[in-house]
Design a protein around this motif. Sequence first.
Motif: not given
Length: 163
Positions: A4-5, A19-23, A42-45, A118-120
């Motif tokens: 949920e982005i 984000a999908d590729r990193v997941a 996942l929040l991009f802020t 960082l997402i990873l």
Amino acid sequence: MELEIEIEDWPEGDWEALADRVAEAAQSVAPELANPRLVTSLLFTDDTRIHELNREWRQRDKATNVLSFPMLERSDLVHLDPDEGPPEMLGDIALAYQTCLREAGEKNFALHTHAAHLILHGFLHLAGHDHEVSDEDAEKMEALEVKALALLGIDNPYSETNS
């Protein structure tokens, strides 16, 4: 794993696809994340919001690049039946734009490359990995990051040539 982005205060870009590729890469190196019952937000802020979250939940009065908030213990995660039961919230990840951009510049990385790392990093924390526990745990987490980033075509961010 379902994502949920939410994107706020980040420049235009295909952050959801990243984000999908990193997941997918995270699930390749940490198969416990591949459970279809898992949900991750996942929040991009921006730095202001990250600072607020860091102060409220971690008692650290400063902005940081990424925060992760696991909602499952590692033992519960690895034993979660993939076929029976309702969706399970794995946790939340929040990424700070200004800090991410500054760090990417300092390291001479593209913003999307550093954001992917960082997402990873956040996903691995949600899976129960923690680089602050011991040197051995840090090395294990770093090795998983390097392996997953390689799957994404991203060079080892820890190598001497990238520092």
